[in-house]
Design a protein around this motif. Structure first.
Motif, PDB file in Angstrom:
ATOM      1  N   GLY A 153       0.785  -1.219   0.000  1.00 35.79           N
ATOM      2  CA  GLY A 153       0.000   0.000   0.000  1.00 35.79           C
ATOM      3  C   GLY A 153       0.819   1.273   0.000  1.00 35.79           C
ATOM      4  O   GLY A 153       0.261   2.374   0.091  1.00 35.79           O
ATOM      5  N   VAL A 154       2.130   1.160  -0.103  1.00 31.77           N
ATOM      6  CA  VAL A 154       2.977   2.351  -0.189  1.00 31.77           C
ATOM      7  C   VAL A 154       2.698   3.062  -1.514  1.00 31.77           C
ATOM      8  O   VAL A 154       2.512   2.427  -2.554  1.00 31.77           O
ATOM      9  CB  VAL A 154       4.468   1.973  -0.062  1.00 31.77           C
ATOM     10  N   ILE A 155       2.655   4.388  -1.481  1.00 32.32           N
ATOM     11  CA  ILE A 155       2.293   5.205  -2.635  1.00 32.32           C
ATOM     12  C   ILE A 155       3.557   5.815  -3.245  1.00 32.32           C
ATOM     13  O   ILE A 155       4.336   6.473  -2.545  1.00 32.32           O
ATOM     14  CB  ILE A 155       1.316   6.319  -2.228  1.00 32.32           C
ATOM     15  N   LEU A 156       3.736   5.598  -4.531  1.00 31.96           N
ATOM     16  CA  LEU A 156       4.900   6.126  -5.240  1.00 31.96           C
ATOM     17  C   LEU A 156       4.580   7.489  -5.840  1.00 31.96           C
ATOM     18  O   LEU A 156       3.562   7.656  -6.502  1.00 31.96           O
ATOM     19  CB  LEU A 156       5.312   5.154  -6.350  1.00 31.96           C
ATOM     20  N   HIS A 157       5.469   8.452  -5.605  1.00 35.84           N
ATOM     21  CA  HIS A 157       5.317   9.789  -6.184  1.00 35.84           C
ATOM     22  C   HIS A 157       6.315  10.037  -7.311  1.00 35.84           C
ATOM     23  O   HIS A 157       5.969  10.650  -8.324  1.00 35.84           O
ATOM     24  CB  HIS A 157       5.496  10.865  -5.114  1.00 35.84           C
ATOM     25  N   ALA A 158       7.545   9.603  -7.136  1.00 32.73           N
ATOM     26  CA  ALA A 158       8.584   9.829  -8.140  1.00 32.73           C
ATOM     27  C   ALA A 158       9.688   8.803  -7.924  1.00 32.73           C
ATOM     28  O   ALA A 158       9.905   8.338  -6.799  1.00 32.73           O
ATOM     29  CB  ALA A 158       9.150  11.244  -8.034  1.00 32.73           C
ATOM     30  N   THR A 199      15.242  13.977  -7.150  1.00 30.53           N
ATOM     31  CA  THR A 199      15.165  12.640  -7.743  1.00 30.53           C
ATOM     32  C   THR A 199      15.106  12.716  -9.265  1.00 30.53           C
ATOM     33  O   THR A 199      15.853  12.016  -9.973  1.00 30.53           O
ATOM     34  CB  THR A 199      13.937  11.896  -7.193  1.00 30.53           C
ATOM     35  N   LEU A 200      14.241  13.570  -9.775  1.00 30.55           N
ATOM     36  CA  LEU A 200      14.013  13.615 -11.217  1.00 30.55           C
ATOM     37  C   LEU A 200      15.129  14.343 -11.962  1.00 30.55           C
ATOM     38  O   LEU A 200      15.351  14.094 -13.156  1.00 30.55           O
ATOM     39  CB  LEU A 200      12.667  14.255 -11.507  1.00 30.55           C
ATOM     40  N   ALA A 201      15.837  15.231 -11.289  1.00 30.43           N
ATOM     41  CA  ALA A 201      16.944  15.950 -11.923  1.00 30.43           C
ATOM     42  C   ALA A 201      18.274  15.216 -11.770  1.00 30.43           C
ATOM     43  O   ALA A 201      19.290  15.675 -12.301  1.00 30.43           O
ATOM     44  CB  ALA A 201      17.066  17.357 -11.328  1.00 30.43           C
ATOM     45  N   THR A 249      10.441   8.368 -13.644  1.00 26.14           N
ATOM     46  CA  THR A 249       9.111   8.929 -13.830  1.00 26.14           C
ATOM     47  C   THR A 249       9.261  10.385 -14.282  1.00 26.14           C
ATOM     48  O   THR A 249      10.298  11.010 -14.067  1.00 26.14           O
ATOM     49  CB  THR A 249       8.287   8.856 -12.538  1.00 26.14           C
ATOM     50  N   SER A 250       8.229  10.909 -14.889  1.00 27.85           N
ATOM     51  CA  SER A 250       8.260  12.270 -15.418  1.00 27.85           C
ATOM     52  C   SER A 250       7.673  13.248 -14.399  1.00 27.85           C
ATOM     53  O   SER A 250       6.855  12.854 -13.556  1.00 27.85           O
ATOM     54  CB  SER A 250       7.448  12.309 -16.715  1.00 27.85           C
ATOM     55  N   GLN A 294       1.734   2.580 -10.633  1.00 31.72           N
ATOM     56  CA  GLN A 294       0.933   3.786 -10.451  1.00 31.72           C
ATOM     57  C   GLN A 294       1.721   4.811  -9.648  1.00 31.72           C
ATOM     58  O   GLN A 294       2.369   4.481  -8.656  1.00 31.72           O
ATOM     59  CB  GLN A 294      -0.371   3.443  -9.731  1.00 31.72           C
ATOM     60  N   THR A 295       1.674   6.060 -10.094  1.00 31.63           N
ATOM     61  CA  THR A 295       2.187   7.160  -9.289  1.00 31.63           C
ATOM     62  C   THR A 295       1.009   8.046  -8.912  1.00 31.63           C
ATOM     63  O   THR A 295       0.014   8.130  -9.639  1.00 31.63           O
ATOM     64  CB  THR A 295       3.232   8.001 -10.040  1.00 31.63           C
TER      65      THR A 295
END
Length: 298
Positions: free
Chosen positions: A46-51, A119-121, A140-141, A172-173
């Motif tokens: 149930g952990v939610i991924l954001h990036a 994270t994304l950069a 992820t974008s 899923q993000t």
């Protein structure tokens, strides 16, 4: 030392490969292995991924943990990535470095935004590609931060054909619960600008020093057993929280200290065979392994 795991916390999770080797080097197989590992761990816990972004030798994730199951999530992600990649490489030894993964609790909205942008950069700040969208690895974008779904097929390595692990899972993000005054379009733009600010600073630094980005071809030429030639500082502190605001940071550190003190006292009483001692809220390993009583647990 014990780590307090509280429901609803958001974290930057990082783990690097053993000896800084490039076992996560971008490829279609490796990208799918990482995506599937994340999807499977999220489904189980149930952990939610954001990036998320996988560099050649380490993995970054920003996640929220609604049910205080972060250690289980990290175990599943890292376990299945290691098993699949070891099977694909024909190796048996540890894929991940021996030290535990880093899980930095993010205390405020600005801290969560900052670590998503970090994270994304990462591919650009590491001077590999001029912008994150050019990174050939799993990433992820910025647009995905407000919601994204993709069906990921089970990797064709390690798993038996009749495995109990599903043949396909949905990765899923979701948007983190921050900056509630902004709608999804505004929030996605905020994230995009934060990422672009970091990337622009990296491009300016590279240009000022008369250097260039390594480029996709150089990344593709890496061997999995290669590692960076740059010096890595040793025996650095491993932070537990991130808070730009001074007073929020002081309060968070006070809470951690109070947890340590209460845990130490409860643990000593438990060693003295006092089995009805109550451990402080957020106690994880002792609750799972020994069934101890935990404040607030049901």
């Amino acid at each position: 030392m014990p780590r307090q795991v509280l429901p609803g916390s958001t974290y930057l999770v990082t783990r690097r490969c053993t000896q800084r080797q490039f076992f996560l080097k971008p490829s279609p197989l490796i990208n799918s292995v990482i995506a599937f590992g994340l999807a499977y761990a999220a489904k189980k816990t149930g952990v939610i991924l954001h990036a998320a972004c996988a560099m050649s030798n380490h993995l970054h994730m920003v996640v929220t943990d609604p049910e205080a199951r972060l250690p289980e999530f990290m175990h599943i992600v890292h376990l299945y990535i290691a098993k699949c990649l070891n099977a694909s490489y024909g190796r048996w030894e540890n894929l991940w470095a021996s030290e535990p993964p880093s899980a930095v609790r993010l205390e405020g909205d600005e801290d969560i935004l900052d670590k998503i942008a970090y994270t994304l950069a990462n591919p650009t700040e590491a001077e590999l590609v001029a912008d994150g969208e050019s990174w050939p690895g799993f990433r992820t974008s910025p647009d995905h931060v407000v919601g994204y779904r993709a069906v990921i097929q089970r990797p064709g390595v390690f798993f038996r054909p009749n495995s109990s692990v599903p043949e396909a899972l949905e990765l899923q993000t979701s948007r983190p619960a921050i900056f509630d005054h902004q709608d999804d379009v505004q929030f996605a733009e905020l994230v995009r600008r934060a990422v672009e600010t970091r990337e622009a600073a990296a491009r300016a630094r590279v240009a000022a020093e008369g250097r260039s980005f390594a480029g996709e071809a150089a990344v593709a030429a890496q061997q999995p057993t290669d590692s960076p030639t740059t010096f890595e500082p040793r025996r650095q502190l491993s932070p537990r929280i991130a808070a730009k605001d001074k007073w929020r940071r002081i309060e968070a550190l006070r809470r951690i200290r109070s947890f340590f003190e209460a845990y130490r006292e409860a643990y000593q009483r438990f060693r003295e065979h006092v089995r009805d001692v109550v451990f402080p809220a957020g106690t994880y390993a002792m609750r799972l392994r020994h069934g101890v009583l935990v404040e607030g647990a049901t």
